[in-house]
Every structure is written in C-alpha cells, then in structure tokens.
Write an enzyme that holds these catalytic residues in place. Sequence first.
Site, short mmCIF file in Angstrom:
data_model
loop_
_atom_site.label_atom_id
_atom_site.label_comp_id
_atom_site.label_asym_id
_atom_site.label_seq_id
_atom_site.Cartn_x
_atom_site.Cartn_y
_atom_site.Cartn_z
N ASP A 63 0.86 -1.18 0.00
CA ASP A 63 0.00 0.00 0.00
C ASP A 63 0.89 1.23 0.00
OD1 ASP A 63 -1.88 2.08 0.71
OD2 ASP A 63 -3.19 0.53 1.50
N LYS A 129 -9.96 16.76 -12.39
CA LYS A 129 -10.71 17.02 -11.14
C LYS A 129 -9.88 17.82 -10.14
CE LYS A 129 -14.02 14.21 -12.63
NZ LYS A 129 -13.39 13.79 -13.92
N GLY A 172 -13.45 3.73 -20.99
CA GLY A 172 -13.34 2.31 -20.69
C GLY A 172 -12.72 1.99 -19.35
N GLU A 255 -19.96 17.22 -8.42
CA GLU A 255 -19.86 17.08 -9.87
C GLU A 255 -19.94 18.46 -10.52
OE1 GLU A 255 -21.55 13.68 -12.76
OE2 GLU A 255 -23.10 14.97 -11.92
#
Length: 327
Positions: A63, A129, A172, A255
């Site tokens: 991790d 983003k 995809g 969003e």
Amino acid sequence: MDLNGKTILVTGGTGSFGSRFIDRLLAEHDPKAIRVYSRDELKQFEMQRRIGDDPRLRYLIGDIRDLPRLERATKGVDVIIHAAAMKQVPACEYNPFEAVQTNVLGAENIVSAALTNEVPIVLALSTDKAVNPVNLYGATKLCMEKIVVQGNAYAGDVASRFACVRYGNVVGSRGSVVPIFKAQAKTGKLTITDERMTRFWITLDGAVDFVLAALDSMGGGEIFIPKIPSMRVTDIADALAPDAEIEITGIRPGEKLHEVMITEDESRHSIEQAERFVILPEYASWPTVEHEGTTPPVGYRYSSDNNTEWLGVEDLREWADDVTAAV
C-alpha cells in the site's frame, strides 16, 4: 526515454491504466524488470494468469500508505509511475481521511521513498478534477500535484526528478460512462445528470502514449496536459443507445457541468506545444529544462466547454467500439 534495461515500478499496477501501461511496456520495450505494486492480491493473480509467466514481472503486495514497504519496493528502481489512488468520488466523500491517506500521504511517501533510494525519474498521474476542485477526490489530487512538484526542491544533491501528467476521463476505465451506459442500454433507459454536461476524453492507449512522451521530455516540476477532444454527455448517450429513454437525474454532489485542465492563473506560467500544454513550476529552486512553445493568450482557460476539438456521435461510436473492458 529509453526504458530498455530499466527497472520500473508501477503503483496501482493492476488498475486500468497500470494494466495497459504494463502490457505496452512488455510488448514495445525490453525493461529489466517491472514491479507491479498494488494491494489487491486477486487482481495481481488475475494479471499473472492473463499475461503468463514473464520473468520481467515482479508482483509486490503493498500500500502506498506504507512507507517502509515503499522504500523496499523502490530500491534499485530507475522509474516510478505513480498511478495508485482512491478515485471514486462518492467513496472519497464518504471516507474522507481514507482518501487523504492514500492520495495525499501516499504521494508524500512516494516522494520520500524515491529520494531515499535516489530513483532518477518519478511521474505521477493526476486528473482534471484537481483543477478548481469541488470534491474531495479533486482536492486530494491537487495536493498530490503540489507534493510531487515540490519534491524536486527536497532532492538537493539527489538526482531524483518529479513531474505530473494531468488528463481527463479515460474511456473504458473502471467507473467510466461507457461501461455504465452500455449496461443501462440493455434496460432501455439511460440516466444523465445534466444534458449540458461536457467532459474531456482520452483512451487508455492515448494515456499511455502521453505518459511515455512525458517521460521523454520531463526535467522536473512540470505538469503535462494533453490536447484531447471534448464530448457532450448527450452525444455519448446517442452513440451507445440511440433509442433509449433518457432520464435526467440532476447534478450529483461534487460534480461539475464542465471540467477544466488549465486555469487562467496556470496559463500565465504555461507553454503551448503542438499536442500538449506544459505547466511550468512557479517556484523552481532546482535546475530545470527549457521547453519550446508559445505562451497562451492572457486569461486563457482550457476547459471542456471551450475546446476546439469535439467528438461527434459517429466518432464516439468508433471510440467506444475500440475500447476493451478494463482488466
């Protein structure tokens, strides 16, 4: 960059990008070793079964939150491609500190491990983003960019160099609109949050090509942004299910109507090239390389609604047909 004979670590190596990137490395280059670093043993098992027993692959369970494990994993590495992240917006909102630990503290661990082991090249994957973020995922990726870029300042006399790529939605990839719309098309009804919505679009292979190109030219501290087409969400709905009923559900929390890849402020220290933009570091205290190009106009903003390149319905059908399901 010549990757032949190099040892490459890919964090998030079993994800959508990581899997395609590794496939391309094996097919088109001859690396000494590829270290697949991820925390999901099942995905690693499935990748190993799909690819077969290639002696160049090393499967490392780990991790990016775990600095000692990263330090061990990056020992002797020539290139790190940092693709590991929590990226599902609702999951990040519901589990905010988990997102911070992975996307922010994990990025700091990548930088620290690279400096400890003097890894020459580190390239991290970001997202549109991160620009003017309205959700936690975007905010954590903005922090990631800042940490990676300023990693060059911490390098001192260590030869490590750090840069980022920033691009839009990947066709995809897990959670993208294409597999969602394809599944909904079977029911005869598609859900769209807002019919005005636009997005940047890039294929997985396009993302891999862009990362490889950035490796060729990075000097440290840059954020590379591809020139890619925009699409209207209503057009992708028409492309995948022209006869389906459309239900407008309203914009979800976190969003945006349109995504931005370069803000007006960032464009002041950016250059434009034929196929990409390069955001140059503002506070570079380390040696940098010179990138040729032109300065964007004053107040320039690269957003999905003011793009000069658009995908129409037929283009979208062709793109969607070419996309294979993410591994």
